[in-house]
Scaffold this motif. Structure first.
Motif, PDB file in Angstrom:
ATOM      1  N   ALA A  12      32.083  42.925  41.858  1.00 40.28           N
ATOM      2  CA  ALA A  12      32.665  44.269  41.955  1.00 40.28           C
ATOM      3  C   ALA A  12      31.983  45.052  43.074  1.00 40.28           C
ATOM      4  O   ALA A  12      32.654  45.739  43.858  1.00 40.28           O
ATOM      5  CB  ALA A  12      32.538  45.005  40.622  1.00 40.28           C
ATOM      6  N   PHE A  13      30.661  44.944  43.145  1.00 36.90           N
ATOM      7  CA  PHE A  13      29.939  45.619  44.225  1.00 36.90           C
ATOM      8  C   PHE A  13      30.399  45.103  45.581  1.00 36.90           C
ATOM      9  O   PHE A  13      30.646  45.899  46.501  1.00 36.90           O
ATOM     10  CB  PHE A  13      28.423  45.426  44.077  1.00 36.90           C
ATOM     11  N   VAL A  64      32.029  52.331  40.967  1.00 35.28           N
ATOM     12  CA  VAL A  64      31.774  50.960  40.511  1.00 35.28           C
ATOM     13  C   VAL A  64      31.830  50.903  38.985  1.00 35.28           C
ATOM     14  O   VAL A  64      32.469  50.011  38.416  1.00 35.28           O
ATOM     15  CB  VAL A  64      30.416  50.436  41.043  1.00 35.28           C
ATOM     16  N   GLY A 107      37.246  49.741  48.416  1.00 36.87           N
ATOM     17  CA  GLY A 107      36.531  50.840  47.776  1.00 36.87           C
ATOM     18  C   GLY A 107      37.193  52.176  48.057  1.00 36.87           C
ATOM     19  O   GLY A 107      37.350  53.015  47.166  1.00 36.87           O
ATOM     20  N   LEU A 151      33.795  46.573  46.497  1.00 36.13           N
ATOM     21  CA  LEU A 151      33.915  48.021  46.666  1.00 36.13           C
ATOM     22  C   LEU A 151      32.914  48.649  47.633  1.00 36.13           C
ATOM     23  O   LEU A 151      33.203  49.665  48.250  1.00 36.13           O
ATOM     24  CB  LEU A 151      33.759  48.711  45.302  1.00 36.13           C
TER      25      LEU A 151
END
Length: 164
Positions: free
Chosen positions: A94-95, A74, A111, A98
């Motif tokens: 982003a979390f 991340v 991810g 991914l």
């Protein structure tokens, strides 16, 4: 699915299976960490390099480090995108992109793709940074530590000391 480039597998042929490099996932880990530390990722399919599926999930030896590795992924992706850690909405996105907290691996398909790209880029980084493929484990580990340390020292890496 964790994937390793076939040229990486050949490059590591003399050290694979020699303690402490027991599995293909160990090779993957070395490549992924080098890619995350250097901030380098690549898509081997664009270069026509075949990849091999090595395992669908974290092997037992790496389960304890799973969350750390995902966190480094991340951070690397945030840096690559130029996102400041204070931009909460962007970090959250982003979390979401991914990380799949309820899955066995903790990774979304994207991810996995990103981590595999860092493993590919990490292999390229290692292969380009050494004069020859590794012949002995002790020399490889010494060189590996130096190369990753130098990559982190450039500020491009994702080591916690490079984040501050």
């Amino acid at each position: 699915m964790f994937r390793l480039r076939s040229d990486a597998e050949k490059w590591f042929a003399d050290v694979e299976g020699r303690d402490p490099i027991k599995t293909k996932f160990d090779l993957y880990y070395f490549c992924a960490m080098a890619g995350l530390a250097s901030g380098r990722s690549s898509d081997p399919s664009k270069a026509g390099v075949p990849v091999k599926d090595i395992v669908a999930g974290w092997i037992e030896d790496y389960k304890a480090a799973q969350h750390l590795i995902i966190g480094l992924l991340v951070v690397a992706e945030l840096r690559k995108s130029g996102i400041d850690f204070q931009e909460k909405a962007s970090v959250r996105e982003a979390f979401k992109r991914l990380v799949a907290p309820n899955s066995a691996t903790g990774l979304t398909d994207e991810g996995f793709k990103a981590l595999n790209a860092y493993a590919s880029g990490g292999y390229e980084f290692l292969a380009e940074s050494r004069d020859a493929r590794p012949a002995t484990v002790d020399v490889f580990l010494r060189d590996y530590l130096r190369l990753v340390d130098e990559a982190v020292g450039t500020g491009a890496g994702t080591h916690p000391s490079a984040i501050a």
